[in-house]
Design a protein around this motif. Structure first.
Motif, short mmCIF file in Angstrom:
data_model
loop_
_atom_site.label_atom_id
_atom_site.label_comp_id
_atom_site.label_asym_id
_atom_site.label_seq_id
_atom_site.Cartn_x
_atom_site.Cartn_y
_atom_site.Cartn_z
N ASP A 166 23.45 2.89 -6.19
CA ASP A 166 23.27 2.34 -4.85
C ASP A 166 23.80 0.91 -4.83
OD1 ASP A 166 22.41 1.32 -2.42
OD2 ASP A 166 20.37 2.09 -2.59
N LEU A 167 24.87 0.70 -4.07
CA LEU A 167 25.51 -0.62 -4.02
C LEU A 167 25.28 -1.32 -2.68
CD1 LEU A 167 28.89 0.05 -5.88
CD2 LEU A 167 26.84 -1.10 -6.74
N GLY A 168 24.23 -0.92 -1.98
CA GLY A 168 23.86 -1.68 -0.79
C GLY A 168 24.25 -1.00 0.51
N THR A 169 24.48 -1.82 1.50
CA THR A 169 24.65 -1.35 2.87
C THR A 169 26.08 -0.90 3.15
OG1 THR A 169 25.24 -3.54 3.69
CG2 THR A 169 22.88 -3.00 3.60
N LEU A 170 26.26 -0.32 4.33
CA LEU A 170 27.61 0.05 4.77
C LEU A 170 28.50 -1.18 4.89
CD1 LEU A 170 26.78 2.69 7.55
CD2 LEU A 170 27.44 3.12 5.17
N ALA A 171 27.94 -2.31 5.24
CA ALA A 171 28.72 -3.54 5.34
C ALA A 171 29.29 -3.97 3.99
CB ALA A 171 27.87 -4.66 5.93
N GLU A 172 28.67 -3.50 2.90
CA GLU A 172 29.14 -3.83 1.55
C GLU A 172 30.08 -2.78 0.98
OE1 GLU A 172 28.26 -6.59 -0.65
OE2 GLU A 172 27.90 -7.37 1.36
N SER A 173 30.40 -1.75 1.76
CA SER A 173 31.17 -0.64 1.20
C SER A 173 32.62 -0.99 0.91
CB SER A 173 31.09 0.58 2.13
OG SER A 173 31.61 0.30 3.41
N TRP A 174 33.08 -2.16 1.36
CA TRP A 174 34.43 -2.60 0.99
C TRP A 174 34.55 -2.78 -0.52
CZ3 TRP A 174 34.49 -7.13 -1.72
CH2 TRP A 174 33.40 -8.00 -1.56
N ARG A 175 33.43 -2.96 -1.20
CA ARG A 175 33.47 -3.17 -2.65
C ARG A 175 33.98 -1.96 -3.42
NH1 ARG A 175 31.09 -7.77 -4.35
NH2 ARG A 175 29.80 -8.89 -2.84
N THR A 176 33.99 -0.80 -2.79
CA THR A 176 34.45 0.41 -3.48
C THR A 176 35.55 1.11 -2.70
OG1 THR A 176 32.69 1.73 -2.44
CG2 THR A 176 32.21 0.75 -4.58
N GLY A 177 36.14 0.40 -1.74
CA GLY A 177 37.20 0.99 -0.93
C GLY A 177 38.58 0.79 -1.52
#
Length: 233
Positions: A166-177
């Motif tokens: 779990d790497l956090g919120t949808l706003a943080e999903s750039w970290r794995t994009g």
């Protein structure tokens, strides 16, 4: 491709799946026959109604075609990625105002969107699954704004043979994009230098997968710096 790979793993794990596409259930007859009795085909609306968890494996450019009413109250897995190509761009993503998953969540306002299965190839899904506790079990990231929904998706990944981070919120999903270390690169043998984007995609689809533990996923995500959005095609 991710949809059929997940369906195969789910069937192998004893789950039932309902498949759909934009061309009609009859076009899925061959795949359904191959998958066996636990697979059926339906329209997108019927599949959305049937699913406990729904994998929205469509191009991001078509996310507004997802059936909002039928997906209301559901947990929706978003494996979509933003890819720039001639004639298509989304200014809110280009300006890093939103992540692509926040865009999907905005469309599916009454659903619980979880970003997952977006950064890992189908070859790995079909070859790298391992039992829980295995030393070489691979961990996959997920992001979401609803803790219960994230737990549901983590449980599914476990059934499919993978750990979840779990790497956090949808706003943080750039970290794995796209354009990050966790977007395919960490999970495959090192590609040759100098590949064009198209050549990299082709390489990543056929490259041998390598196991990546949860600690490494967390390490890479924490070190990632946000850059321009969108995989350039």
């Amino acid at each position: 491709m991710v949809g059929s790979a997940v369906a195969r793993r789910a069937i192998d794990a004893g789950l039932h799946v309902v498949l759909s596409n934009s061309r009609g259930p009859e076009t899925l007859a061959g795949l359904v026959a191959e998958l066996g009795d636990r697979a059926t085909a339906a329209t997108p609306a019927e599949a959305a109604n049937a699913g406990d968890l729904v994998l929205a494996a469509v191009p991001l450019a078509q996310h507004e075609r997802l059936p909002r009413a039928e997906l209301a109250g559901k947990t929706v897995i978003d494996p979509m990625n933003y890819a720039l190509y001639p004639g298509f761009s989304i200014p809110e993503l280009d300006n890093n105002e939103l992540t692509s998953s926040e865009l999907v969540q905005r469309h599916l306002a009454d659903s619980r969107v979880v970003k997952a299965l977006h950064n890992y190839g189908t070859k790995g899904l079909l070859e790298m699954f391992r039992p829980a506790g295995a030393d070489d079990r691979t961990a996959l990231p997920l992001h979401g704004d609803d803790a219960t929904a994230k737990k549901e998706v983590a449980d599914l990944l476990d059934v499919l043979g993978f750990d979840a981070v779990d790497l956090g919120t949808l706003a943080e999903s750039w970290r794995t994009g796209p354009n990050t270390p966790l977007y395919a690169l960490a999970y495959i043998e090192q590609p040759p230098s100098g590949l064009t984007p198209q050549e990299f995609v082709a390489y990543a689809q056929q490259a041998d997968a390598v196991p990546v533990p949860a600690a490494r996923v967390k390490e890479l995500a924490a070190a990632t710096v946000r850059g321009p959005a969108g995989f350039q095609l």
